[in-house]
Design an enzyme around this catalytic site. Structure first.
Site, short mmCIF file in Angstrom:
data_model
loop_
_atom_site.label_atom_id
_atom_site.label_comp_id
_atom_site.label_asym_id
_atom_site.label_seq_id
_atom_site.Cartn_x
_atom_site.Cartn_y
_atom_site.Cartn_z
N LYS A 199 0.85 -1.19 0.00
CA LYS A 199 0.00 0.00 0.00
C LYS A 199 0.88 1.24 0.00
O LYS A 199 1.93 1.27 0.67
CB LYS A 199 -0.89 -0.06 1.25
CG LYS A 199 -1.95 1.01 1.40
CD LYS A 199 -2.77 0.69 2.65
CE LYS A 199 -3.86 1.71 2.92
NZ LYS A 199 -4.67 1.33 4.11
N SER B 142 -9.41 1.16 3.43
CA SER B 142 -8.64 2.02 2.55
C SER B 142 -7.63 1.26 1.71
O SER B 142 -7.09 1.78 0.73
CB SER B 142 -7.90 3.08 3.39
OG SER B 142 -6.99 2.48 4.29
N SER C 239 -9.49 -1.39 7.54
CA SER C 239 -8.96 -1.30 6.18
C SER C 239 -8.23 -2.56 5.74
O SER C 239 -7.99 -2.74 4.54
CB SER C 239 -8.00 -0.10 6.06
OG SER C 239 -8.69 1.10 6.31
#
Length: 565
Positions: free
Chosen positions: A42, A116, A140
């Protein structure tokens, strides 16, 4: 190479799941427990020499050092393919809050992927990589897994170092792991975990290494809300029955304190921690932050220090109330997300619908629990439904063992690939319920691939993890030993080096014959690991080190052997 992080037009040329996909993978070590596996990270996780944008081009910065968790994975042989899209500054659970584009659901592009960590989940679900790192503050690392038919492992807080990870709310952040199987996620966890004294929220944790009992009790909330989604409600009822089939007894629990704790994350002064995480940048570049992220973070300015203490006290009180449920249950079962939303629906009502997606996730880190999201079923409309197993801090391996059995009982395929699930694998570090075992750390000729490794495998030994000792040891190449062996010597705390070891597990009944083979000056003692734990392992008597070569600076026997090949 132009990427979406450097050229706003590039995101039209690559999948919105990626912010930066490398032309060639960043190769990991040639050998190791993750050799041959590919991964992504990420884009709020640092990789040396590559921009970290957190999905905000104005924030773009290039770190000198990689996050320790990334270093561990590369050293274990995994190859890094790129950095993935996210809800900006990891603020959101839906995957639409990025200037680089909304990440679609892997099964139906009209629907959200969850966030997310949206990009990380998507590239795992579609088979572009074997696993990916996300982060998890409010869900997330779980919601995108549940919406995309993959596994989302949210470890106990502090188990994996979060140094080199841009915080969302630092005191409750975790690095999370996405994979298509529990087996892969646990192999990654075994490498990724470890105490980091430079991370203020890292902590040495002793994980429970026994599975849940054959007959266990699992909590089910007394109030469940599926936002009118009858398909999701039906699939959760089926999930309860499947857990019954695996030996579980459902127990209704009071969900009120968990729901009230979840609400504090955004509806109290606790939201100020999101503002604190990027305060300097935000105050100077507020207009560059994507809405509704901008409004959420800006709201953190409105609270006083006294408000924060009030919110923390309220959270502690709710935690005390919630703790009573663990006297009646071994774990908690919840839907990972109550429903699916389309991207269009989410953009029309971004605050309320995002909050709905976190109905069963927001409280977990606030109350210091471990969690594992596993695929449960495909609904009648073809969309995935996932459930989350939640346990007390340190129950990570127990959840994984049960989660793997649950996942394989589902009959599902891997993510959106259509590939069948492989055979279940052992959970590294977990002691089988029907077998008494011993864990032993090996440092030299007994390492996998080394001349004496057969002494372990002949006794049904199994490699369960790679680890580092505490910085309390020195390693010496012993003279005139055949085959060549090192000697590990414990020294005063902090005056030595961290030395690479392998942790092997073998049946206790075979351990005596193994120890009988150990020649002087070597013997078995207790070795302290860098995560604060201890394990039996090889040590050397000090008298034998006269004339031996100190090779501590190599960090391990394997590196020394390679350098002298």
């Amino acid at each position: 190479m132009l990427t979406a992080a450097t050229d706003p037009t590039v995101h039209d040329k690559i999948s919105p799941a990626w912010i930066r996909r490398f032309d060639a993978a960043l190769a990991g070590a040639a050998t190791g427990p993750l050799a041959g596996l590919s991964f992504a990270i990420k884009d709020n996780i640092d990789l040396a020499g590559y921009p970290t944008t957190a999905a905000c081009p104005a924030f773009d910065r290039t770190p000198r050092d990689s996050a320790p968790v990334v270093q561990r994975l590369l050293a274990a042989g995994a190859s890094l393919y790129g950095k993935t899209n996210l809800d900006q500054f990891a603020c959101g659970l839906n995957g639409t809050r990025s200037p680089y584009g909304a990440v679609p659901n892997a099964f139906d592009a009209r629907y959200v992927s969850g966030g997310s960590s949206s990009g990380s989940a998507y590239v795992v679900a579609t088979g572009e990589v074997d696993f990916a790192l996300g982060t998890d503050t409010a869900g997330s690392g779980r919601v995108p897994a549940g919406l995309n038919n993959i596994v989302g492992l949210k470890p106990s807080k502090g188990l994996i170092s979060a140094r080199g990870v841009l915080p969302a709310a630092q005191s409750v952040d975790c690095v999370s792991i996405f994979a298509r199987t529990v087996d892969t996620a646990c192999r990654v966890l075994a490498v990724a975990q470890g105490y980091d004294a430079l991370d203020p929220y890292s902590r040495p944790l002793q994980l429970c290494r026994r599975p849940f009992p054959a007959a266990f009790r699992f909590g089910v909330p007394d109030t469940l809300e599926f936002r009118g989604d009858a398909l999701a409600e039906r699939e959760f009822s089926a999930a309860i029955e499947r857990l019954r089939e695996l030996g579980g007894e459902p127990v209704t629990i009071d969900y009120a304190p968990l729901a009230e704790a979840a609400a504090l994350l955004y509806d109290s002064a606790l939201v100020a921690e999101r503002y604190a995480a990027i305060r300097g940048f935000f105050d100077a570049h507020e207009a560059d932050v994507f809405e509704p992220v901008r409004g959420i973070i800006a709201s953190g300015r409105d609270y006083s220090a006294a408000d924060v203490f009030d919110a923390q006290t309220r959270l502690r009180a709710l935690g005390q109330r919630a703790a009573a449920m663990w006297e009646r249950i071994d774990l908690l079962l919840v839907p990972t997300a109550p429903t699916h939303y389309t991207i269009a629906q989410m953009r029309d009502d971004p605050i309320a619908l995002n909050r709905h997606l976190g109905a069963y996730t927001n409280f977990v880190n606030l109350l210091d629990y471990a969690a594992l999201s596993v695929p449960s079923s495909l609904r009648a409309d073809g969309l995935p439904f996932g459930v989350t197993l939640i346990g007390p801090c340190g129950s990570d391996l127990q959840l994984a063992e049960l989660g793997q059995r649950y996942h394989h009982r589902s009959g599902l395929t891997q993510g959106a690939t259509g590939l069948p699930l492989p055979a279940p694998g052992p959970i590294p570090g977990l002691v089988p319920a029907d077998q008494d075992t011993v864990r032993v750390a090996v440092v030299g000729a007994h390492l996998s691939g080394m001349p004496l490794n057969h002494q372990l495998t002949e006794r049904h030994g199994r490699l369960v993890s790679h680890a580092m000792t505490a910085a309390d040891y020195r390693l010496y190449a012993l003279p005139d030993s055949t085959p060549a062996k090192p000697g590990l010597l414990r020294v005063a705390p902090g005056t030595g080096h961290r030395i690479a070891v392998e942790i092997w597990q073998m049946p206790v009944q075979a351990y005596g014959s193994f120890v009988a083979l150990i020649p002087a000056p070597l013997g078995i003692g207790r070795i302290r690991l860098d995560d604060g734990g201890e394990v039996q392992g090889f040590l050397c008597e000090p008298f034998a080190l006269a004339g031996a070569t100190d090779i501590s600076h190599f960090g391990g026997w394997r590196a020394y052997v390679a350098a002298n090949a």
